[in-house]
Design an enzyme around this catalytic site. Structure first.
Site, mmCIF file in Angstrom:
data_model
loop_
_atom_site.group_PDB
_atom_site.id
_atom_site.type_symbol
_atom_site.label_atom_id
_atom_site.label_comp_id
_atom_site.label_asym_id
_atom_site.label_seq_id
_atom_site.Cartn_x
_atom_site.Cartn_y
_atom_site.Cartn_z
ATOM 1 N N ASN A 51 0.845 -1.187 0.000
ATOM 2 C CA ASN A 51 0.000 0.000 0.000
ATOM 3 C C ASN A 51 0.885 1.243 0.000
ATOM 4 O O ASN A 51 2.096 1.161 0.185
ATOM 5 C CB ASN A 51 -0.953 0.014 1.205
ATOM 6 C CG ASN A 51 -0.212 0.026 2.534
ATOM 7 O OD1 ASN A 51 1.009 0.075 2.600
ATOM 8 N ND2 ASN A 51 -0.958 -0.025 3.616
ATOM 9 N N SER A 368 10.691 -1.761 3.509
ATOM 10 C CA SER A 368 9.236 -1.907 3.416
ATOM 11 C C SER A 368 8.604 -0.981 2.391
ATOM 12 O O SER A 368 7.396 -1.060 2.157
ATOM 13 C CB SER A 368 8.601 -1.618 4.787
ATOM 14 O OG SER A 368 9.133 -2.448 5.780
ATOM 15 N N GLN A 372 5.870 1.710 -2.796
ATOM 16 C CA GLN A 372 5.412 3.091 -2.699
ATOM 17 C C GLN A 372 6.477 4.102 -3.113
ATOM 18 O O GLN A 372 6.175 5.280 -3.285
ATOM 19 C CB GLN A 372 4.914 3.394 -1.292
ATOM 20 C CG GLN A 372 5.982 3.401 -0.211
ATOM 21 C CD GLN A 372 5.352 3.419 1.170
ATOM 22 O OE1 GLN A 372 4.404 2.685 1.447
ATOM 23 N NE2 GLN A 372 5.857 4.252 2.053
#
Length: 399
Positions: A51, A368, A372
């Site tokens: 996300n 992580s 994005q």
């Protein structure tokens, strides 16, 4: 002749290859794991919850700049491929210190609003929160989509395991090249010629479940990525709920961030903790008739190793010299991809005997934040590549 070879076929390498191709460069991708290897534990991209949710607190950091550029391009992707990318409500919640409630990205995302426990039902009955709209992506399908676009553009995707950076400049399928893009992720720790000691795996365990009624992303990430010192109490364990686009009704539940943990086997107690914590945030995970976390429909237990790096991602140009059995390199440019950083030298074994000047653009260590930051990182790398080619005569291979 090829302009460049991209090492690595995770989301970063694939995005860079597409960006370079779109700017008229002739490129090839070389990797141990290819986009179709969605079950491989050798690279992180297929396992990501995926996300757009920033962790960096500074709006002017290199990471935030890459994230803003990526966000601006996801709107077109969501319209063209809603099965790969979708915009949905997000909730970030926490219990600890109130802190600076205004996030830097409040003017980037949509419908941003702070939550007040006195008037709002905050997921998990947490003390504080914020809500906004942002993007989710279907990680394995998106990487496969990027691979498909490259194949349609006749960009070679070559499966090969390299031991040293020098090998990439003279591959049998490609021939001699003078520019390599190092997007090897965790491989940058062991690839001869790079061997970056700051690269480390950050183990992430998730549970893939079926919960078609859950269409919001909930993030309880206090202490996420924090590593406690010996003797100190650890931070709260993270819990996050990330639906996947498309009709499957699948939702990714997480998670963990375990530094230097190489295990790819799911841990049962961790999986149960994730299910319990996520159920407390969103009881609909068990369906309207579910009575507890035990009623959540589990599809799979997954583990991925995030390719993290102390100090953040490395994006910089390094000039190198091949020949006489040793490749020498000198760093040029800061991690942000602009200016001139401190010089650093590396040595690696070369299989060539003829001396020649080459270059590598490093692009790894995103941890992580690979998805994005991917499109912003690709633009940044492309700018470095074009600048390097211009300084060195501007010659390009013909597509």
């Amino acid at each position: 002749m090829y302009d460049a070879v991209v090492l690595g076929a995770g989301v970063i390498g694939l995005s860079i290859a597409l960006e370079l191709h779109s700017r008229g460069l002739k490129v090839a991708v070389v990797a141990r794991d290819l986009p179709d290897d969605s079950d491989s534990v050798g690279f992180a991209s297929p396992w990501a919850g995926c996300n757009w949710f920033p962790f960096d607190e500074s709006p002017t950091s290199p990471a935030s700049i890459r994230e803003k550029r990526t966000f601006s391009r996801l709107a077109a992707l969501s319209k063209a491929h809603p099965e790969l990318c979708e915009r949905i409500p997000f909730f970030q919640v926490w219990d600890g210190e109130r802190g600076d409630l205004e996030a830097w990205y409040k003017d980037t995302v949509g419908e941003y609003r702070l939550l007040d426990a006195s008037r709002d039902r905050i997921p998990g009955s947490k003390r504080y929160g914020r809500t906004f709209t942002s993007y989710i992506l279907h990680a394995p399908r998106y990487t496969a989509h990027l691979g498909s676009l490259l194949r349609q553009a006749r960009v070679p995707l070559i499966r090969r395991r390299l031991s040293s950076l020098d090998e990439a400049y003279n591959l049998p399928e490609i021939g001699n090249v003078r520019l390599v893009i190092n997007a090897t992720g965790l491989g940058a720790r062991s690839l001869i010629g790079v061997m970056d000691p700051d690269v480390y795996p950050a183990r992430g365990q998730t549970v893939l479940v079926r919960a078609p009624e859950v269409r919001r992303c909930i993030m309880h990430t206090e202490g996420f990525m924090a590593v406690p010192k010996p003797g100190e109490a650890g931070p709260p364990e993270p819990a996050y709920i990330i639906p996947r686009p498309g009709p499957s009704g699948h939702v990714v539940l997480g998670g963990t961030y375990l530094k230097d943990n190489h295990s790819v086997l799911p841990d049962l107690s961790t999986a149960q903790r994730i299910l319990r914590d996520c159920y407390n945030l969103e009881p609909l995970l068990a369906g309207k008739d579910g009575r507890g976390w035990e009623d959540i429909e589990v599809v799979a237990h997954n583990v991925g190793l995030r390719p993290a790096r102390e100090g953040g991602a490395r994006i910089e140009l390094e000039l190198r010299e091949l020949g006489n059995g040793v490749g020498k390199g000198v760093g040029v440019g800061a991690a942000a991809g602009a200016g001139v950083g401190a010089e650093s030298t590396t040595k690696s074994r070369s299989k060539t005997n003829k001396q020649r000047q080459v270059a590598v653009v490093h692009a790894y260590g995103f941890g992580s934040a690979g998805f994005q930051q991917s499109l912003g990182a690709a633009e940044q790398v492309a700018q470095i590549v074009e600048g390097h080619l211009k300084r060195n005569g501007g010659a390009r291979a013909r597509l």
